[in-house]
Every structure is written in structure tokens, then in C-alpha cells.
Design a protein around this motif. Sequence first.
Motif, PDB file in Angstrom:
ATOM      1  N   GLY A 109       0.778  -1.229   0.000  1.00 58.57           N
ATOM      2  CA  GLY A 109       0.000   0.000   0.000  1.00 58.57           C
ATOM      3  C   GLY A 109       0.809   1.278   0.000  1.00 58.57           C
ATOM      4  O   GLY A 109       0.256   2.366  -0.117  1.00 58.57           O
ATOM      5  N   LYS A 110       2.126   1.194   0.107  1.00 63.92           N
ATOM      6  CA  LYS A 110       2.958   2.393   0.109  1.00 63.92           C
ATOM      7  C   LYS A 110       2.802   3.102  -1.239  1.00 63.92           C
ATOM      8  O   LYS A 110       2.729   2.451  -2.281  1.00 63.92           O
ATOM      9  N   CYS A 111       2.735   4.446  -1.207  1.00 66.70           N
ATOM     10  CA  CYS A 111       2.501   5.214  -2.432  1.00 66.70           C
ATOM     11  C   CYS A 111       3.763   5.928  -2.905  1.00 66.70           C
ATOM     12  O   CYS A 111       4.590   6.351  -2.102  1.00 66.70           O
ATOM     13  N   PHE A 112       3.857   6.080  -4.227  1.00 69.30           N
ATOM     14  CA  PHE A 112       5.001   6.721  -4.852  1.00 69.30           C
ATOM     15  C   PHE A 112       4.506   7.675  -5.932  1.00 69.30           C
ATOM     16  O   PHE A 112       3.489   7.425  -6.563  1.00 69.30           O
ATOM     17  N   SER A 113       5.233   8.760  -6.145  1.00 72.96           N
ATOM     18  CA  SER A 113       4.835   9.714  -7.175  1.00 72.96           C
ATOM     19  C   SER A 113       5.467   9.384  -8.521  1.00 72.96           C
ATOM     20  O   SER A 113       5.074   9.926  -9.536  1.00 72.96           O
ATOM     21  N   VAL A 114       6.447   8.496  -8.531  1.00 72.24           N
ATOM     22  CA  VAL A 114       7.137   8.121  -9.767  1.00 72.24           C
ATOM     23  C   VAL A 114       6.994   6.613  -9.969  1.00 72.24           C
ATOM     24  O   VAL A 114       7.329   5.826  -9.085  1.00 72.24           O
ATOM     25  N   ARG A 115       6.488   6.227 -11.138  1.00 73.44           N
ATOM     26  CA  ARG A 115       6.217   4.812 -11.415  1.00 73.44           C
ATOM     27  C   ARG A 115       7.485   3.965 -11.326  1.00 73.44           C
ATOM     28  O   ARG A 115       7.469   2.856 -10.793  1.00 73.44           O
ATOM     29  N   SER A 116       8.610   4.469 -11.828  1.00 76.87           N
ATOM     30  CA  SER A 116       9.838   3.669 -11.815  1.00 76.87           C
ATOM     31  C   SER A 116      10.312   3.400 -10.392  1.00 76.87           C
ATOM     32  O   SER A 116      10.884   2.347 -10.112  1.00 76.87           O
ATOM     33  N   VAL A 117      10.044   4.321  -9.475  1.00 80.36           N
ATOM     34  CA  VAL A 117      10.410   4.113  -8.074  1.00 80.36           C
ATOM     35  C   VAL A 117       9.509   3.033  -7.473  1.00 80.36           C
ATOM     36  O   VAL A 117       9.972   2.171  -6.719  1.00 80.36           O
ATOM     37  N   LEU A 118       8.221   3.067  -7.820  1.00 80.61           N
ATOM     38  CA  LEU A 118       7.304   2.007  -7.380  1.00 80.61           C
ATOM     39  C   LEU A 118       7.792   0.658  -7.891  1.00 80.61           C
ATOM     40  O   LEU A 118       7.823  -0.319  -7.142  1.00 80.61           O
ATOM     41  N   GLU A 119       8.188   0.589  -9.161  1.00 83.28           N
ATOM     42  CA  GLU A 119       8.632  -0.676  -9.739  1.00 83.28           C
ATOM     43  C   GLU A 119       9.881  -1.197  -9.035  1.00 83.28           C
ATOM     44  O   GLU A 119      10.007  -2.401  -8.787  1.00 83.28           O
ATOM     45  N   ALA A 120      10.794  -0.306  -8.691  1.00 77.97           N
ATOM     46  CA  ALA A 120      11.990  -0.720  -7.954  1.00 77.97           C
ATOM     47  C   ALA A 120      11.600  -1.229  -6.570  1.00 77.97           C
ATOM     48  O   ALA A 120      12.134  -2.239  -6.086  1.00 77.97           O
ATOM     49  N   HIS A 121      10.644  -0.554  -5.936  1.00 75.93           N
ATOM     50  CA  HIS A 121      10.151  -0.977  -4.623  1.00 75.93           C
ATOM     51  C   HIS A 121       9.497  -2.351  -4.720  1.00 75.93           C
ATOM     52  O   HIS A 121       9.739  -3.219  -3.878  1.00 75.93           O
ATOM     53  N   GLN A 122       8.694  -2.563  -5.744  1.00 76.17           N
ATOM     54  CA  GLN A 122       7.996  -3.841  -5.891  1.00 76.17           C
ATOM     55  C   GLN A 122       8.957  -4.992  -6.156  1.00 76.17           C
ATOM     56  O   GLN A 122       8.670  -6.128  -5.795  1.00 76.17           O
ATOM     57  N   ALA A 123      10.110  -4.688  -6.740  1.00 73.31           N
ATOM     58  CA  ALA A 123      11.107  -5.731  -6.963  1.00 73.31           C
ATOM     59  C   ALA A 123      11.537  -6.339  -5.633  1.00 73.31           C
ATOM     60  O   ALA A 123      11.830  -7.531  -5.550  1.00 73.31           O
ATOM     61  N   PHE A 124      11.529  -5.520  -4.586  1.00 72.62           N
ATOM     62  CA  PHE A 124      11.849  -6.017  -3.248  1.00 72.62           C
ATOM     63  C   PHE A 124      10.843  -7.082  -2.825  1.00 72.62           C
ATOM     64  O   PHE A 124      11.215  -8.132  -2.321  1.00 72.62           O
ATOM     65  N   HIS A 125       9.560  -6.812  -3.060  1.00 69.32           N
ATOM     66  CA  HIS A 125       8.521  -7.766  -2.696  1.00 69.32           C
ATOM     67  C   HIS A 125       8.607  -9.044  -3.535  1.00 69.32           C
ATOM     68  O   HIS A 125       8.241 -10.121  -3.072  1.00 69.32           O
ATOM     69  N   ASN A 126       9.051  -8.903  -4.771  1.00 69.18           N
ATOM     70  CA  ASN A 126       9.027 -10.024  -5.704  1.00 69.18           C
ATOM     71  C   ASN A 126      10.243 -10.935  -5.613  1.00 69.18           C
ATOM     72  O   ASN A 126      10.296 -11.950  -6.297  1.00 69.18           O
ATOM     73  N   ARG A 127      11.225 -10.579  -4.794  1.00 74.23           N
ATOM     74  CA  ARG A 127      12.383 -11.462  -4.629  1.00 74.23           C
ATOM     75  C   ARG A 127      11.907 -12.805  -4.074  1.00 74.23           C
ATOM     76  O   ARG A 127      10.883 -12.888  -3.400  1.00 74.23           O
ATOM     77  N   HIS A 128      12.651 -13.832  -4.349  1.00 69.89           N
ATOM     78  CA  HIS A 128      12.292 -15.175  -3.888  1.00 69.89           C
ATOM     79  C   HIS A 128      12.230 -15.197  -2.360  1.00 69.89           C
ATOM     80  O   HIS A 128      13.173 -14.828  -1.687  1.00 69.89           O
ATOM     81  N   LYS A 129      11.128 -15.621  -1.831  1.00 66.70           N
ATOM     82  CA  LYS A 129      10.949 -15.716  -0.388  1.00 66.70           C
ATOM     83  C   LYS A 129      11.008 -17.189  -0.013  1.00 66.70           C
ATOM     84  O   LYS A 129      10.062 -17.936  -0.226  1.00 66.70           O
ATOM     85  N   ALA A 130      12.125 -17.583   0.574  1.00 67.88           N
ATOM     86  CA  ALA A 130      12.414 -19.000   0.781  1.00 67.88           C
ATOM     87  C   ALA A 130      11.810 -19.596   2.047  1.00 67.88           C
ATOM     88  O   ALA A 130      11.743 -20.808   2.167  1.00 67.88           O
ATOM     89  N   PHE A 131      11.380 -18.780   2.987  1.00 65.22           N
ATOM     90  CA  PHE A 131      10.921 -19.315   4.268  1.00 65.22           C
ATOM     91  C   PHE A 131       9.418 -19.082   4.413  1.00 65.22           C
ATOM     92  O   PHE A 131       8.956 -17.948   4.472  1.00 65.22           O
ATOM     93  N   THR A 132       8.652 -20.177   4.475  1.00 62.73           N
ATOM     94  CA  THR A 132       7.194 -20.111   4.500  1.00 62.73           C
ATOM     95  C   THR A 132       6.662 -20.602   5.840  1.00 62.73           C
ATOM     96  O   THR A 132       7.078 -21.642   6.347  1.00 62.73           O
ATOM     97  N   CYS A 133       5.716 -19.856   6.384  1.00 60.09           N
ATOM     98  CA  CYS A 133       5.084 -20.226   7.646  1.00 60.09           C
ATOM     99  C   CYS A 133       4.151 -21.415   7.401  1.00 60.09           C
ATOM    100  O   CYS A 133       3.270 -21.338   6.538  1.00 60.09           O
ATOM    101  N   SER A 134       4.321 -22.484   8.173  1.00 61.21           N
ATOM    102  CA  SER A 134       3.486 -23.679   7.995  1.00 61.21           C
ATOM    103  C   SER A 134       2.071 -23.472   8.524  1.00 61.21           C
ATOM    104  O   SER A 134       1.157 -24.201   8.146  1.00 61.21           O
ATOM    105  N   ASP A 135       1.865 -22.450   9.367  1.00 64.43           N
ATOM    106  CA  ASP A 135       0.534 -22.185   9.908  1.00 64.43           C
ATOM    107  C   ASP A 135      -0.339 -21.358   8.967  1.00 64.43           C
ATOM    108  O   ASP A 135      -1.520 -21.645   8.803  1.00 64.43           O
ATOM    109  N   CYS A 136       0.242 -20.319   8.363  1.00 60.96           N
ATOM    110  CA  CYS A 136      -0.596 -19.416   7.556  1.00 60.96           C
ATOM    111  C   CYS A 136      -0.141 -19.257   6.112  1.00 60.96           C
ATOM    112  O   CYS A 136      -0.831 -18.630   5.309  1.00 60.96           O
ATOM    113  N   GLY A 137       1.050 -19.770   5.764  1.00 60.73           N
ATOM    114  CA  GLY A 137       1.526 -19.692   4.393  1.00 60.73           C
ATOM    115  C   GLY A 137       2.247 -18.407   4.036  1.00 60.73           C
ATOM    116  O   GLY A 137       2.697 -18.241   2.906  1.00 60.73           O
TER     117      GLY A 137
END
Length: 161
Positions: A109-137
Motif C-alpha cells: 500500500g505504500k505510495c510513490f509519485s514516480v512509477r519507476s520508483v514504485l517498480e523498484a520498490h515492488q522488486a523487493f517484494h518479488n524477490r524469492h521468499k524462501a521461508f514459508t510459515c506452515s501455519d498461515c503460508g
Amino acid sequence: MYKSAFTRHQRIHTGERPFVCAECGKCFSQNIHLEKHRRNHETEKPFSCLECGKTFMKKSSLVKHQRIHTGEKPYACSECGRRFTQRCHLITHQSVHTSKESFACSDCGKCFSVRSVLEAHQAFHNRHKAFTCSDCGKCFLQKSALMAHSKVHAMEPYSVS
């Protein structure tokens, strides 16, 4: 004005740079600028940085690069005083003062005024997340974050069936 010309013009205001050099990752607002840049990878580069050895076609490019090593930031924002090594970075930054934060991250939900900055931020979220919670996923980048999260489930009251 044709739609494509208008779209290119809008990138001045949004800071969007959708054309990326596959060789070095540098981004451009127009494909023609990317094509011109690509030639840099194919030609002789006689100007060399004494600090790190990186080479450049133009002396002015070497001078800009050397600011990384010296910490020099000659371009200042008149609104907030933040300083930049390159004029183009200042221009991109200034849009945060003139436009509404209109690009929201769909993950947090974080907001950005520049689309390319948002895309760079979203790359952080899209990195491979290797550790998954067995209770909630829910997924985490680090094992320590998963362990901290697991405590939430340990404190949850058991539901009565």
C-alpha cells in the motif's frame, strides 16, 4: 500531438524509464536513448577512473562517475535541499514535490509519485521468499523473520470447535 509522442512527453513528468539496457541495467525514458546508449558498450572508452578502473567514452561521463568516489553532489532540490550527483536524478526527484502520490504498491500500500520508483520498490517484494510459515503460508526472505512471525501463532488462542 500523436498518442506516442504524448506518452513520451508524459515520462518527463512521471520519471518513468521503461527501456532497460540488458548490458548494464541503465534505464531510459525513450527507446532511441537506449539505442544510443547501447553503442557505448561497443566502442572504445579511452577515459578511465583511477579509483575503480571503469572506462568511459567521454571525459564528462568520467567526471560524473567520479562523484561516486568523492561524494560530491552539486545538484540541490530547491524544495527540500536534498542533493544529487546528477541533474537527471534531481529532476526525477522534484516530481515528488509537484505531483500527488498516485502509484500504490499492491503488496503493502505504500505510495510513490514516480512509477519507476514504485517498480523498484515492488522488486523487493518479488524477490524469492524462501521461508514459508506452515501455519498461515506467509513467506519471508530470512529465517529470522519467519521465527519472529511464528511467535504470533504461538500466542493465538485456540478456537473451540
